[in-house]
Enzyme design. Structure first.
Site, PDB file in Angstrom:
ATOM      1  N   LYS A  34       1.725   3.248  -0.906  1.00 49.94           N
ATOM      2  CA  LYS A  34       0.832   3.159   0.249  1.00 49.94           C
ATOM      3  C   LYS A  34       0.926   4.389   1.149  1.00 49.94           C
ATOM      4  O   LYS A  34      -0.069   4.796   1.747  1.00 49.94           O
ATOM      5  CB  LYS A  34       1.088   1.876   1.038  1.00 49.94           C
ATOM      6  CG  LYS A  34       0.659   0.645   0.249  1.00 49.94           C
ATOM      7  CD  LYS A  34       0.312  -0.544   1.106  1.00 49.94           C
ATOM      8  CE  LYS A  34      -0.340  -1.610   0.232  1.00 49.94           C
ATOM      9  NZ  LYS A  34      -0.613  -2.857   0.880  1.00 49.94           N
ATOM     10  N   LYS A  82      -3.875  -1.561 -10.027  1.00 49.19           N
ATOM     11  CA  LYS A  82      -3.975  -2.960  -9.585  1.00 49.19           C
ATOM     12  C   LYS A  82      -5.312  -3.206  -8.872  1.00 49.19           C
ATOM     13  O   LYS A  82      -5.776  -2.333  -8.134  1.00 49.19           O
ATOM     14  CB  LYS A  82      -2.819  -3.214  -8.600  1.00 49.19           C
ATOM     15  CG  LYS A  82      -2.578  -4.649  -8.230  1.00 49.19           C
ATOM     16  CD  LYS A  82      -1.468  -4.752  -7.182  1.00 49.19           C
ATOM     17  CE  LYS A  82      -1.969  -4.422  -5.800  1.00 49.19           C
ATOM     18  NZ  LYS A  82      -1.606  -5.357  -4.735  1.00 49.19           N
ATOM     19  N   LYS A 131      -7.690  -4.721  -2.366  1.00 56.21           N
ATOM     20  CA  LYS A 131      -8.704  -4.747  -1.301  1.00 56.21           C
ATOM     21  C   LYS A 131      -9.041  -3.337  -0.837  1.00 56.21           C
ATOM     22  O   LYS A 131     -10.155  -3.062  -0.410  1.00 56.21           O
ATOM     23  CB  LYS A 131      -8.166  -5.479  -0.060  1.00 56.21           C
ATOM     24  CG  LYS A 131      -7.782  -6.896  -0.244  1.00 56.21           C
ATOM     25  CD  LYS A 131      -7.411  -7.463   1.131  1.00 56.21           C
ATOM     26  CE  LYS A 131      -6.390  -8.563   1.022  1.00 56.21           C
ATOM     27  NZ  LYS A 131      -4.992  -8.080   1.154  1.00 56.21           N
TER      28      LYS A 131
HETATM   29  N1  AQP Z   1      -4.239  -7.473  -8.303  1.00 60.30           N
HETATM   30  C1  AQP Z   1      -3.495  -8.532  -8.022  1.00 60.30           C
HETATM   31  N2  AQP Z   1      -3.162  -9.410  -9.009  1.00 60.30           N
HETATM   32  C2  AQP Z   1      -2.406 -10.514  -8.751  1.00 60.30           C
HETATM   33  N3  AQP Z   1      -1.954 -10.809  -7.504  1.00 60.30           N
HETATM   34  C3  AQP Z   1      -2.267  -9.971  -6.496  1.00 60.30           C
HETATM   35  N4  AQP Z   1      -1.995  -9.961  -5.195  1.00 60.30           N
HETATM   36  C4  AQP Z   1      -2.557  -8.886  -4.606  1.00 60.30           C
HETATM   37  N5  AQP Z   1      -3.211  -8.151  -5.518  1.00 60.30           N
HETATM   38  C5  AQP Z   1      -3.056  -8.801  -6.703  1.00 60.30           C
HETATM   39  C6  AQP Z   1      -1.220 -10.998  -4.541  1.00 60.30           C
HETATM   40  O1  AQP Z   1      -1.994 -11.515  -3.468  1.00 60.30           O
HETATM   41  C7  AQP Z   1      -1.108 -11.904  -2.414  1.00 60.30           C
HETATM   42  C8  AQP Z   1      -1.608 -11.337  -1.127  1.00 60.30           C
HETATM   43  O2  AQP Z   1      -1.546  -9.920  -1.180  1.00 60.30           O
HETATM   44  P1  AQP Z   1      -1.706  -9.111   0.169  1.00 60.30           P
HETATM   45  O3  AQP Z   1      -3.079  -9.156   0.627  1.00 60.30           O
HETATM   46  O4  AQP Z   1      -0.746  -9.611   1.163  1.00 60.30           O
HETATM   47  O5  AQP Z   1      -1.265  -7.646  -0.151  1.00 60.30           O
HETATM   48  P2  AQP Z   1      -1.414  -6.705  -1.384  1.00 60.30           P
HETATM   49  O6  AQP Z   1      -0.517  -7.199  -2.471  1.00 60.30           O
HETATM   50  O7  AQP Z   1      -1.131  -5.325  -0.907  1.00 60.30           O
HETATM   51  O8  AQP Z   1      -2.930  -6.901  -1.818  1.00 60.30           O
HETATM   52  P3  AQP Z   1      -4.074  -5.850  -1.953  1.00 60.30           P
HETATM   53  O9  AQP Z   1      -5.292  -6.546  -2.369  1.00 60.30           O
HETATM   54  O10 AQP Z   1      -3.632  -4.712  -2.823  1.00 60.30           O
HETATM   55  O11 AQP Z   1      -4.310  -5.382  -0.478  1.00 60.30           O
HETATM   56  P4  AQP Z   1      -4.290  -3.940   0.159  1.00 60.30           P
HETATM   57  O12 AQP Z   1      -5.308  -3.158  -0.582  1.00 60.30           O
HETATM   58  O13 AQP Z   1      -4.626  -4.183   1.593  1.00 60.30           O
HETATM   59  O14 AQP Z   1      -2.907  -3.423  -0.043  1.00 60.30           O
HETATM   60  C9  AQP Z   1       0.283 -11.427  -2.800  1.00 60.30           C
HETATM   61  O15 AQP Z   1       1.025 -12.525  -3.320  1.00 60.30           O
HETATM   62  C10 AQP Z   1       0.036 -10.425  -3.878  1.00 60.30           C
HETATM   63  O16 AQP Z   1       1.101 -10.333  -4.793  1.00 60.30           O
END
Ligand code: AQP
Length: 343
Positions: free
Chosen positions: A114, A206, A209
């Site tokens: 990040k 991955k 968002k």
């Molecule tokens: N691609 C994924 N596959 C499976 N699980 C996922 N999670 C996130 N992406 C995937 C799971 O969703 C939960 C919430 O995640 P989060 O929003 O708290 O943070 P993150 O993991 O950083 O998700 P993003 O979508 O990648 O958000 P941004 O882009 O803002 O960083 C967690 O249980 C995570 O494991």
């Protein structure tokens, strides 16, 4: 001290939720609510570790709340709330900032990803994020945490922090009669064929968002046409689907679509390949799109209905925050007594 089984997990209000969040986390939350008392949190303190427009943050907080409810989380039986409303999270995180070691945090891959190349300019909060996550979990002495694969390292750190706290204060804990420590060794629950859903545009990344390409993910708010179009455009290879798992090796995009299909159909990748082995993507993709639409459409419709009723969403968060604070308050008071804070 034997710990009462309790589930905690959170989702950041950092944009539109996607299929990865749904299959890797939210759907698992729903599955656990019949077996355990659960707390599901919109982790807004985590969100501001990178800049968030205040109006968008408030909107995204209600969006995640609506997604929880639309997916089937029962907010009467369980606790749905937003993190910033319960001060125990921030207070315990400070104590954990003083328990965790710099070396431990330096190893966290999510910070590296990040912060990217501009580490000097990343917020201190982004670096200390895993300590806050440990506080989220341990403020409730949670024993189980359903998460996606990307959170595995942070869960390991949570256990390290719990263990070090229990060890550092062992004498004091014994004096107070807590011979087994104050914090449990929390179990990560990372299960099923979609623990790491990958981008539809790049099988090595991955689904996220924050990906600039909207075509890389299926959002929970996408309509049927958009879902079908995104699946149709998903990157694949020219080979037909194999009939056995081994045939997916070295084919990350094919593996990803098969995993998504299996998770949506609540089956295994083996079963999907047994049915679709030999099919070309031109045949498999429409089947996948239909399945995704059939699973997501009810969630999508209910989310839209809930998002029109802001007062209801705010009341759910209000009620959940009070109930969460009532659990975390006495645990934090015990922590403060152990540490030696007066009052
Ligand atoms: N691609 C994924 N596959 C499976 N699980 C996922 N999670 C996130 N992406 C995937 C799971 O969703 C939960 C919430 O995640 P989060 O929003 O708290 O943070 P993150 O993991 O950083 O998700 P993003 O979508 O990648 O958000 P941004 O882009 O803002 O960083 C967690 O249980 C995570 O494991």
């Amino acid at each position: 001290m034997p710990f009462t089984p309790r589930v905690f997990s959170g989702v950041q209000p950092t944009g539109s939720l996607h299929l990865g969040n749904y299959l890797g986390a939210i759907r698992r939350f729903v599955a656990m609510q019949d077996s355990y008392p659960c707390l599901y949190c919109v982790v807004d303190l985590h969100a501001i570790t990178v800049w968030q427009d205040p109006t968008e943050l408030a909107k995204a907080t209600r969006h995640v709340t609506a997604a929880f409810l639309a997916a089937g989380i029962d907010a009467e039986k369980n606790i749905v709330f937003n993190q910033s409303r319960v001060s125990a999270h921030a207070e315990l995180a400070w104590i954990f900032n003083c328990v965790a070691r710099m070396g431990w945090l330096n190893r966290m891959t999510q910070f590296k990803e990040k912060a990217g190349k501009d580490r000097e300019n990343a917020s201190v909060g982004l670096f200390a994020y895993p300590n806050l996550m440990a506080a989220d979990i341990l403020a409730y002495q949670a024993t189980h945490v359903p998460v996606g694969e990307d959170q595995k390292q942070h869960l390991e750190l949570t256990r390290d922090i719990a263990q070090k706290f229990n060890f550092d204060y062992a004498e004091r804990l014994a004096e107070l009669g807590w011979t087994d420590g104050l914090f449990p060794m929390t179990e990560p629950i990372i299960q099923g064929p979609a623990t790491r859903v990958m981008s539809l545009r790049d099988g090595a990344k991955k689904m996220s968002k924050s990906d600039v390409s909207d075509n890389s993910r299926i959002n929970l708010t996408d309509d049927a046409d958009t879902i079908a179009q995104k699946v149709r455009k998903a990157k694949t290879d020219p080979e037909p689907l194999p009939s056995e798992l081994k045939g997916l090796e070295g084919r990350p995009e094919a593996d990803n679509l098969v995993g998504i299909y299996a998770a949506l159909a609540e089956t295994t990748k083996e079963a999907v390949l047994a049915e679709h082995g030999g099919a070309m993507f031109s045949a498999f993709k429409p089947a996948l799109a239909d399945l995704a639409v059939s699973v997501l459409a009810p969630v999508n419709t209910e989310m839209r209905r809930l998002l029109d009723d802001e007062a209801h969403l705010d009341a759910v968060l209000d009620n959940g925050s009070q109930r969460a604070a009532a659990i975390a308050g006495p645990i934090l008071a015990d922590v403060k007594r152990v540490v030696g804070f007066v009052g």
